[in-house]
Design a protein around this motif. Structure first.
Motif, PDB file in Angstrom:
ATOM      1  N   SER A  15       0.648  -1.154  -0.112  1.00 58.70           N
ATOM      2  CA  SER A  15      -0.077   0.015  -0.049  1.00 58.70           C
ATOM      3  C   SER A  15       1.095   1.405   0.118  1.00 58.70           C
ATOM      4  N   LEU A  16       2.134   1.033  -0.048  1.00 56.92           N
ATOM      5  CA  LEU A  16       3.028   2.349  -0.126  1.00 56.92           C
ATOM      6  C   LEU A  16       2.819   2.976  -1.245  1.00 56.92           C
ATOM      7  N   PHE A  17       2.419   2.170  -2.303  1.00 58.95           N
ATOM      8  CA  PHE A  17       2.357   2.892  -3.684  1.00 58.95           C
ATOM      9  C   PHE A  17       0.976   3.392  -3.918  1.00 58.95           C
ATOM     10  N   VAL A  18       0.139   3.163  -2.877  1.00 62.73           N
ATOM     11  CA  VAL A  18      -1.154   3.761  -3.081  1.00 62.73           C
ATOM     12  C   VAL A  18      -1.172   5.336  -2.343  1.00 62.73           C
ATOM     13  N   TYR A  19      -0.339   5.217  -1.167  1.00 63.31           N
ATOM     14  CA  TYR A  19      -0.151   6.396  -0.719  1.00 63.31           C
ATOM     15  C   TYR A  19       0.884   7.389  -1.597  1.00 63.31           C
ATOM     16  N   ALA A  20       1.873   6.846  -2.218  1.00 64.25           N
ATOM     17  CA  ALA A  20       2.754   7.605  -3.124  1.00 64.25           C
ATOM     18  C   ALA A  20       1.903   8.107  -4.236  1.00 64.25           C
ATOM     19  N   ALA A  63       9.885   9.209   4.043  1.00 61.42           N
ATOM     20  CA  ALA A  63       9.738   8.942   5.475  1.00 61.42           C
ATOM     21  C   ALA A  63       8.712   7.789   5.661  1.00 61.42           C
ATOM     22  N   THR A  64       7.791   7.801   4.778  1.00 59.11           N
ATOM     23  CA  THR A  64       6.688   7.013   4.937  1.00 59.11           C
ATOM     24  C   THR A  64       7.279   5.446   4.760  1.00 59.11           C
ATOM     25  N   ASP A 111       0.421   3.452   9.727  1.00 59.85           N
ATOM     26  CA  ASP A 111       1.024   4.014  10.901  1.00 59.85           C
ATOM     27  C   ASP A 111       2.213   5.062  10.611  1.00 59.85           C
ATOM     28  N   ALA A 112       3.065   4.449   9.414  1.00 56.66           N
ATOM     29  CA  ALA A 112       4.310   5.285   9.240  1.00 56.66           C
ATOM     30  C   ALA A 112       3.880   6.805   8.398  1.00 56.66           C
ATOM     31  N   TRP A 113       2.753   6.617   7.703  1.00 49.69           N
ATOM     32  CA  TRP A 113       1.894   7.779   7.097  1.00 49.69           C
ATOM     33  C   TRP A 113       1.680   8.751   8.178  1.00 49.69           C
ATOM     34  N   ILE A 117      12.023   6.232  10.506  1.00 50.73           N
ATOM     35  CA  ILE A 117      12.131   4.935  11.165  1.00 50.73           C
ATOM     36  C   ILE A 117      12.171   5.073  12.759  1.00 50.73           C
ATOM     37  N   TYR A 118      12.768   6.220  13.299  1.00 52.78           N
ATOM     38  CA  TYR A 118      13.108   6.298  14.822  1.00 52.78           C
ATOM     39  C   TYR A 118      12.123   7.640  15.116  1.00 52.78           C
ATOM     40  N   GLY A 119      11.786   8.350  14.406  1.00 54.31           N
ATOM     41  CA  GLY A 119      10.998   9.508  14.723  1.00 54.31           C
ATOM     42  C   GLY A 119      11.998  10.928  15.069  1.00 54.31           C
ATOM     43  N   TYR A 120      13.154  10.776  14.726  1.00 55.77           N
ATOM     44  CA  TYR A 120      13.907  11.727  15.366  1.00 55.77           C
ATOM     45  C   TYR A 120      13.671  13.184  14.647  1.00 55.77           C
ATOM     46  N   ASP A 121      14.108  14.379  15.151  1.00 49.85           N
ATOM     47  CA  ASP A 121      14.162  15.731  14.584  1.00 49.85           C
ATOM     48  C   ASP A 121      15.111  15.770  13.622  1.00 49.85           C
ATOM     49  N   TYR A 122      15.000  16.916  12.902  1.00 51.43           N
ATOM     50  CA  TYR A 122      15.784  16.974  11.578  1.00 51.43           C
ATOM     51  C   TYR A 122      17.417  17.153  11.956  1.00 51.43           C
TER      52      TYR A 122
END
Length: 552
Positions: free
Chosen positions: A222-227, A297-298, A337-339, A412-417
């Motif tokens: 489903s990554l392709f759908v979101y893309a 990122a997703t 969830d990643a999205w 992956i981890y949720g770090y700030d930039y």
């Protein structure tokens, strides 16, 4: 053995893997887990909090301003088309607004049978083009997953073979002028051979990462759908931005100003202010970069979750539901969830990094325009502007490459930039040359695959049209070109997700290989076999009957 002293220190401690992959013991006595010591030099899952919020707010503000400007522009342009605002010579012939609306509706929904057939054929042709492109992408991805090593090797021969074919064609077209093409073909073949000889030990390494990356992408389809949804949103934003710019340009064009210093001079049309054009350009570049990095990122978040969790755990989580439904939707909840993480908690970090790249792109356009104006006015270029253009372009490429790894840590981890950037610096110090070379090989393979998908899609569409429609021989080349473009564009979107997934696999294997040994032993064995060709001491590979025995 690698001769680079910086590559002698691994990012992970050596471990011992026994036949039962559920029992993993490190030499330090600690279990492999996703959450360990924050000072061990690898990434760790971060709390679910909003990061870099200011940049997310700024991004939403520019989107709202662009939408508001587009609405005003549409209203302004519509008023320009009304009879009372047009020039007297055209006012009597202008049709009333209701009549024009009826004509537009008739154009969109024609009543004539022949016109309806034209619309139906057009829609059918577009649907057929998309279908051929999707089939081509699916076939190529399936073949690539099973023959990744062969695909990497074939990519070295495409350029010389194409050069030879062009030289042969020119020999038949103009035998007296074919010598430069044959010289080019020989040079391309020689350079390709040298390139293959230099990087041949990295081919199994790249193929292993590509194969497991495609396996992870296959588990998160489903990554392709979101893309695709994000690409549609990007197209809508482009339409909005173009509408906003059109209204502003027409508005200033209608504002007459004196042509010279004398107020009595003939009036000239005004032009859009430079600062406004730069802000519009920055907004467009920023939005395009944000959309691209949200996809990255997703993908990183979904593939990272696949890496840290086995398929059995995914099914057990919803054991109360339908087993068939769980199997069919394996990994799709991870994508969702990643999205959500990429568009909420990490969205500010994505906007931050994207804004940096967008500023460099705007500066590059300004310098390029300055060079063109100097050439028009003076007939020659400026050395300093040329050097500045080269410097800014190089800086932009470095930042884009840096961000491509930073947003993996964000996903992956949720770090700030800024924290993600620090981890990227550590990563590149340890594996910089290897990752750069692997990315070059991966880009080479995906570029040729993109062209192959375009060729297959164009050929498929031309064959289908020739079979279904009579008397289309004279337009087959146009049909082939349309199918090629459709396949090329769809492949670009799909392969961007694939490339992000492969990078995520490389990053996860460098930092936490034992999670793959626990959850995906077959993938772990494949990756160890590929990485051992580049790092034989850090990733020793032994051919045993047990897939999990890779570290000793």
């Amino acid at each position: 053995m690698s001769s680079d002293p910086e590559l002698q220190e691994p990012l992970i401690e050596p471990v011992v893997v026994v036949e039962d992959t559920s029992v993993l013991v490190e030499e330090t006595g600690a279990e492999a887990s996703f959450e360990t010591n924050e000072n061990d030099g690898v990434g760790h899952e971060q709390p679910a909090v909003y990061r870099d919020v200011l940049f997310a707010i700024l991004f939403y503000v520019q989107v709202v301003l662009m939408l508001g400007t587009a609405v005003w522009s549409f209203h302004y342009l519509w008023k320009q088309d009304e009879p009372d605002t047009m020039a007297p010579t055209f006012a009597p012939t202008a049709a009333p607004i209701p009549q024009r609306m009826e004509e537009q509706a008739e154009w969109m929904f024609p009543s004539d049978k022949e016109e309806r057939q034209i619309v139906a054929w057009t829609l059918g042709f577009l649907f057929l083009s998309l279908a051929c492109a999707m089939v081509s992408v699916a076939l190529v991805l399936v073949a690539l997953q099973h023959y990744s090593h062969t695909a990497v090797q074939i990519s070295f021969g495409i350029a010389p073979i194409s050069s030879v074919l062009v030289a042969i064609l020119m020999t038949f077209v103009n035998p007296h002028a074919c010598a430069p093409f044959w010289i080019t073909a020989v040079l391309v073949a020689l350079l390709s051979a040298i390139h293959y000889f230099v990087v041949r030990q990295y081919i199994p390494f790249t193929a292993a990462n590509l194969q497991i990356g495609l396996q992870a992408i296959d588990a998160t389809k489903s990554l392709f759908v979101y893309a695709a949804l994000l690409q549609v949103m990007t197209m809508v934003y482009w339409i909005v931005a173009a509408t906003a710019l059109s209204g502003i340009v027409v508005y200033y064009h209608n504002q007459d100003v004196p042509c010279g210093d004398d107020d009595s001079a003939e009036p000239c049309h005004n032009s859009i202010p430079l600062w406004m054009a730069l802000l519009w350009l920055l907004a467009v570049y920023w939005t395009q970069s944000v959309v691209q990095n949200v996809i990255r990122a997703t993908t990183a978040g979904a593939v990272g979750t696949w890496w840290f969790r086995s398929p059995d755990e995914e099914v057990d989580e919803d054991s109360s539901g339908s087993c068939c439904c769980c199997i069919c939707c394996t990994g799709q909840q991870d994508v969702h969830d990643a999205w959500l993480r990429a568009t909420t908690y990490s969205f500010g970090s994505i906007c931050f990094g994207s804004l940096v790249v967008a500023l460099i792109q705007v500066l590059e356009r300004v310098v390029a325009e300055a060079r063109r104006q100097r050439q028009r006015q003076h007939g020659h270029d400026s050395l300093w502007l040329c050097l500045l253009d080269c410097l800014i372009e190089s800086l932009g490429r470095v930042l884009e490459y840096f961000n491509s790894w930073a947003f993996l840590y964000v996903g992956i981890y949720g770090y700030d930039y800024m924290s993600a950037g620090q981890h990227v610096m550590t990563l590149l110090q340890q594996r910089g040359f290897t990752f750069l070379l692997t990315h070059t090989l991966l880009f080479q393979v995906l570029r040729y695959i993109k062209g192959s998908i375009g060729l297959i899609s164009g050929t498929c569409l031309a064959v289908v049209c020739a079979v279904l429609v009579q008397n289309t021989t004279h337009i087959l080349w146009a049909v082939f070109a349309f199918g090629f473009v459709a396949g090329w564009m769809l492949a670009g979107m799909i392969l961007f997700v694939v490339e992000s997934g492969v990078r995520t696999i490389m990053l996860c294997f460098v930092e936490r290989p034992m999670d793959a040994a626990i959850h995906h032993p077959a993938a772990y064995q494949t990756l160890t076999a590929g990485w051992s060709r580049v790092y034989p001491e850090q990733f020793p590979h032994h051919s045993t009957t047990t897939e999990s025995q890779a570290f000793v």
